[in-house]
Design an enzyme around this catalytic site. Structure first.
Site: not given
Ligand code: ADP
Ligand code: MG
Length: 394
Positions: A37, A198, A351, A374
């Site tokens: 990052r 999920k 991620g 996200g």
């Protein structure tokens, strides 16, 4: 990109406040374990240095819950940035207040100042206007380059933009450029690979893909919910019982729209989730009652590889199995190899998927690895990101 970017404003001699994503992973001694990052922020920082701006950086780190907690201090990041960039990086122990104002005032063009974690103040996440105004008060221009938090409307990325001329930085520009290649007019054949935990996390993404993709390849834990929807028994595998109807509906919609939705032919099963556990591959219609499905099998890897390789656009979100454990990593590794071998545009969003492609050594063989888990998921699902929406159009 239709939003104003760094190239659209004059920054020479100005104090430029940048919201950057320095939310780096730390070990228990506050050592930074991955520089990705920090490095992703360099194009913007270097451009500002070359163009004679005084640079004020701000970021959040972790979840200090609105309190000053030294374990979430950005001071180690100031040190690491200095090592990477080979230049002094000033650091102040807050992001608002007199010390900050003074340091910003003293800052000269070509110098860098990093402010302390914005989330030490509860006003940050509430997008409090007074707090945002305070942040904005030390600069002439605002640059949002924190793609990883662009899906959140906080004071340091959305609030400040109300008080300063604002643009997006080069990281956000690059992220959007690549994600748009999949989202807007993907070159065909367009293949989406979907895995992870999920179905419920990814329903909006799947809906979006049903409009654009030619093929959707399903893996990861979510495959068992789909298999159940098809009437198979899945033993002790993770299944979202309440999402079985949604899975059925997705399969029907895919048929209607002529999207090829593939489910695995075989799966790796084991009695326990641990390194060294005994495991083997079974056809998906023969999952034993006492076993857990933890990866896609080799037949599925071969089949998916055939579809991935000739694709012109590939988007991958979610690992194919519990790749963190060696025994259940082969499916994800096989798919990573196939994506690396594809000569089309290949984009990794998510991620854990990004971690997987790094781990297996294929990171430099794909077109783009999104730095925002996200945020990229929401963007690819067709949602507007508040951190980008707030920036004026060109
Ligand atoms: P991403 O971060 O790329 O969007 P997710 O967060 O949705 O991906 O899912 C990643 C996690 O899914 C990984 O930690 C992996 O261990 C887990 N996972 C994948 N397959 C299975 C499975 N069959 N059973 C349990 N967990 C799984
Ligand atoms: Mg994840």
């Amino acid at each position: 990109m239709h939003k104003k970017t760094l190239s659209d404003i004059d920054i020479s001699g100005k104090k430029v406040l940048i919201r950057i994503d320095f939310n780096v992973p730390l070990d228990e001694h506050q050592n930074i374990t991955d520089n990705t990052r920090i490095k992703a922020a360099l194009p913007t920082i270097n451009y500002l240095l070359e163009n004679n701006a005084a640079i004020i950086l701000m970021s959040h780190l972790g979840r200090p819950k609105g309190e000053l907690k030294s374990t979430f201090s950005l001071e180690p990041v100031a040190k690491r940035l200095k090592e990477i960039i080979g230049k002094k990086v000033y650091f102040v122990h807050d992001c608002i207040g007199d010390e900050v104002k003074q340091a910003a005032k003293n800052l000269k063009p070509g110098e860098i100042l990093l402010l302390e974690n914005t989330r030490f103040h509860p006003e940050e996440k509430k997008n409090d206007p007074e707090f945002a105004k305070e942040l904005a008060s030390i600069a002439d221009v605002f640059v949002n380059d924190a793609f990883g938090t662009a899906h959140r409307a906080h004071a340091s990325n959305v609030g400040v933009a109300e008080y300063l001329p604002s643009v997006v930085g080069f990281l956000i520009e690059k992220e959007i450029e690549f994600l748009d290649k999949a989202l807007l007019n993907p070159e065909k054949p367009y293949t989406a690979i979907l895995g992870g935990v999920k179905v419920s996390d990814k329903i909006d993404l799947i809906e979006q893909l049903l409009e654009k993709a030619d093929s959707i390849l399903v893996g990861g834990a979510m495959m068992y919910t789909f298999l159940r929807a098809q009437g198979y028994s899945t033993g002790k595998s993770l299944v979202e019982e309440d999402k079985i109807p949604a899975a059925l509906e997705i399969m029907e919609k895919a048929k209607e729209k002529g999207v090829n939705l593939y489910l695995p032919e075989d799966t790796v099963v084991a009695k326990e989730i641990k390194e060294g556990a005994e495991f083997h591959s079974v056809p998906v219609d023969a999952i034993p009652n006492d076993m857990i499905g933890l990866d896609i099998g080799i037949l599925t890897v071969r089949k998916y590889t055939e579809i991935i390789k000739p694709s012109k656009t590939v988007i991958w979100n979610g690992p194919m199995g519990m790749f963190e454990i060696g025994s259940f990593s082969h499916g994800t590794k096989g798919i990573a190899r196939a994506v690396a071998a594809c000569s089309g545009i290949t984009i990794i969003g998510g991620g854990d998927s990004a971690a997987a492609i790094e781990k297996f050594g294929f990171a430099d063989k794909v077109s783009h690895i999104s730095t925002g888990g996200g945020a990229s998921l929401e963007y690819l699902s067709g949602k507007k990101l508040p951190g980008i929406s707030v920036i004026p159009d060109k």
